[in-house]
Scaffold this motif. Structure first.
Motif, mmCIF file in Angstrom:
data_model
loop_
_atom_site.group_PDB
_atom_site.id
_atom_site.type_symbol
_atom_site.label_atom_id
_atom_site.label_comp_id
_atom_site.label_asym_id
_atom_site.label_seq_id
_atom_site.Cartn_x
_atom_site.Cartn_y
_atom_site.Cartn_z
ATOM 1 N N PHE A 1 -1.858 7.058 2.749
ATOM 2 C CA PHE A 1 -2.147 5.667 3.076
ATOM 3 C C PHE A 1 -2.953 5.597 4.365
ATOM 4 O O PHE A 1 -3.020 6.572 5.132
ATOM 5 N N THR A 2 -3.565 4.456 4.591
ATOM 6 C CA THR A 2 -4.385 4.225 5.785
ATOM 7 C C THR A 2 -3.893 2.973 6.488
ATOM 8 O O THR A 2 -3.697 1.933 5.861
ATOM 9 N N CYS B 1 5.624 9.677 -0.147
ATOM 10 C CA CYS B 1 4.742 8.568 -0.476
ATOM 11 C C CYS B 1 3.311 9.076 -0.575
ATOM 12 O O CYS B 1 2.964 10.129 -0.022
ATOM 13 N N GLY C 1 0.794 -1.225 0.000
ATOM 14 C CA GLY C 1 0.000 0.000 0.000
ATOM 15 C C GLY C 1 0.822 1.268 0.000
ATOM 16 O O GLY C 1 0.285 2.356 -0.246
ATOM 17 N N LEU C 2 2.122 1.170 0.265
ATOM 18 C CA LEU C 2 2.992 2.352 0.281
ATOM 19 C C LEU C 2 3.590 2.543 -1.106
ATOM 20 O O LEU C 2 4.352 1.710 -1.586
#
Length: 266
Positions: A220-221, A217, A166-167
């Protein structure tokens, strides 16, 4: 390749050897590592480790680990410096650890004497509170760490960390290593939440819309599942460390028992 030189150490009890290992290649070429060997062949990598082994048999207060010599004058000089240095007294005698990020600095930032002139016609003093509290940051400073690899004492390159999928990095010619350096620095230096670049415009033109207080980046969560996975990794790492410490303690006890038996038989 490494060059090894082993000599006697007269500052320690008879039979002790000092080994100097000079690095011949890599980023640390020309630097050297110092090790000490007991008469039984046990290897010591640091002065605290050596002091714990010798105990009260040898006073290592003025022992220089790198040169292998007793230097009482150096010890006295350090005591006087900490006794009369107001900066060290204000900090409780602790060393000043500089953990600042590699930000571009100008000559005005360094501590140096300043001459104040008040007789100049029309001289005014301006105070910019925002500039006084926030230092300028260089864009994409993390790219200067690209290509660098950390290694251990044997010059073996350490394995890098795998980032979650996700990063995703932001910026020109960004890589996973650059992203890892940016996130690690942000977590270490910033007290505010790390959210990534929340502006969509930062992806189109990062040189203008990039938020320098956040890593390079995309936003994100962090979910509960991510937290549980990291907790499991921390638990496994602690168990491995506990097992290693237990094994080291048993090995030390066995070695001390063997040396004690050898001393009685002699």
């Amino acid at each position: 390749m490494m060059e090894r030189k082993k000599t006697d150490c007269p500052a320690l009890p008879p039979g002790w050897k000092k080994e100097e290992v000079i690095r011949k290649s890599g980023l640390s070429a020309g630097k050297s590592d110092v090790y000490y060997y007991s008469p039984t062949g046990k290897k010591f990598r640091s002065k605290p480790q050596l002091s714990r082994y010798l105990g009260n048999t040898v006073d290592l207060g003025c022992f220089d680990f790198r040169t292998g010599k007793m230097m009482p004058g150096k010890m006295q000089k350090n005591k006087q410096r900490f006794r009369h240095d107001p900066l060290s007294l204000a900090k409780g005698g602790k060393p000043d650890l500089n953990t600042a990020l590699p930000i571009r600095q100008t000559a005005s930032i360094f501590k140096q004497p300043v001459t104040k002139i008040t007789s100049h016609p029309g001289n005014k003093v301006k105070a910019d509170l925002q500039r006084a509290t926030e230092q300028p940051r260089q864009l994409f400073w993390e790219r200067r760490l690209k290509g660098l690899r950390s290694s251990d004492v044997t010059e073996e390159v350490l394995r890098t960390m795998d980032l979650p999928k996700g990063l995703q990095s932001v910026g020109p010619d960004s890589s996973d290593d650059t992203l890892l350096s940016a996130i690690a620095s942000a977590l270490h230096m910033s007290s505010s939440p790390i959210t990534g670049q929340t502006s969509v415009a930062a992806e189109k033109n990062p040189a203008i819309w990039l938020n320098t207080s956040q890593p390079l980046c995309k936003a994100f969560t962090v979910t509960d599942e991510h937290i549980r996975e990291q907790e499991l990794k921390v638990y496994q790492a602690r168990r491995s460390l506990e097992d290693a410490l237990m094994a080291d303690g048993k090995a030390r006890a066995a070695e001390n028992t063997r040396e004690l038996l050898e001393g009685k038989t002699a």
